[in-house]
Enzyme design. Structure first.
Site, short mmCIF file in Angstrom:
data_model
loop_
_atom_site.label_atom_id
_atom_site.label_comp_id
_atom_site.label_asym_id
_atom_site.label_seq_id
_atom_site.Cartn_x
_atom_site.Cartn_y
_atom_site.Cartn_z
N GLY A 13 44.51 107.89 69.73
CA GLY A 13 44.41 108.78 70.88
C GLY A 13 45.41 109.92 70.85
N GLY A 61 45.31 112.87 69.11
CA GLY A 61 44.68 114.18 69.23
C GLY A 61 44.36 114.49 70.68
N LYS A 62 43.84 113.51 71.40
CA LYS A 62 43.54 113.67 72.83
C LYS A 62 44.82 113.96 73.60
CE LYS A 62 41.55 111.33 76.78
NZ LYS A 62 41.13 110.08 77.38
N ILE A 113 45.03 121.27 65.94
CA ILE A 113 45.43 119.90 66.27
C ILE A 113 44.99 119.06 65.09
CG2 ILE A 113 45.12 117.89 67.75
CD1 ILE A 113 44.71 119.77 70.11
N TYR A 114 45.96 118.52 64.37
CA TYR A 114 45.68 117.70 63.20
C TYR A 114 46.49 116.41 63.27
CZ TYR A 114 43.21 121.51 60.89
OH TYR A 114 42.30 122.49 60.58
N ILE A 115 45.82 115.30 62.96
CA ILE A 115 46.43 113.98 62.96
C ILE A 115 46.10 113.32 61.62
CG2 ILE A 115 46.51 111.72 64.11
CD1 ILE A 115 47.34 114.04 65.98
N TYR A 147 35.05 118.48 73.04
CA TYR A 147 35.47 119.64 73.81
C TYR A 147 34.53 119.90 74.99
CZ TYR A 147 38.45 120.44 69.76
OH TYR A 147 39.36 120.28 68.76
N ASN A 196 31.15 120.41 62.84
CA ASN A 196 31.94 119.32 63.39
C ASN A 196 31.41 118.97 64.79
OD1 ASN A 196 33.84 117.48 64.26
ND2 ASN A 196 35.59 118.67 63.54
N LYS A 239 33.04 117.71 76.74
CA LYS A 239 33.38 116.75 77.81
C LYS A 239 34.51 117.29 78.68
CE LYS A 239 31.88 112.54 75.50
NZ LYS A 239 32.30 111.33 74.79
#
Length: 174
Positions: free
Chosen positions: A107, A109-110, A97-99, A143, A136, A145
């Protein structure tokens, strides 16, 4: 208010996926790698040929996230033989997952992460799992959470440099 959409990556968008893959990886990891190390990684992992194999693999799914029609991030998930590790049975891997940095606070990536979890549940997998760089901490806390916990480690090579990724998993069935 921006319009946010998620679309499956198609073969006609391979070059866009390649550009986005390179730019987001560079933005994320340039501080810890030389330009030579990054370029070797891109030459190994982000060629058009390699990305095409990933897109057409029936056990992978690659999606763009778009803001006002512009591709600004992506995710790649795998199951079955397409997974990068096979330590868990009936598992679903959230591999990438890259933004883009400029869109980090939207938001996105979420949104992709939650879509991946939804896909894993709909696919009736027992586990969702991912690899995250050991340094990281911010991502690890994110993760956790969601109920992910560390269960193993693996090596992640960028050229000749070897980093350690934590493998984190979440049970999807009680």
């Amino acid at each position: 208010m921006s319009e946010i959409t998620i679309k499956k990556v198609t073969l006609d968008k391979l070059a866009t996926l390649q550009e986005l893959s390179i730019q987001t990886f560079r933005e994320t990891f340039a501080f810890d790698n030389t330009e030579e190390e990054l370029q070797q990684f891109f030459d190994d992992s982000y060629t058009l040929e390699q990305l095409k194999k990933e897109i057409i693999n029936p056990e992978s799914d690659v999606r763009f996230v778009l803001v006002d029609g512009r591709e600004v991030g992506f995710m790649k998930v795998n199951w079955g033989a397409a997974q990068t590790e096979h330590e868990l049975e009936n598992a679903f891997e959230i591999q990438r997952i890259y933004i883009l940095n400029e869109c980090q606070e939207l938001g996105l990536g979420k949104k992709l992460f939650e879509l991946a979890l939804e896909m894993a549940k709909e696919g009736r997998f027992d586990w969702a799992w991912l690899g995250v760089w050991e340094n990281n901490i911010r991502a690890q806390v994110f993760y956790q959470k969601y109920g992910f916990e560390k269960f193993s480690e693996h090596s992640f090579k960028v050229s000749d440099k070897v980093d350690t990724d934590w493998l984190m998993r979440k049970a999807l069935k009680e």
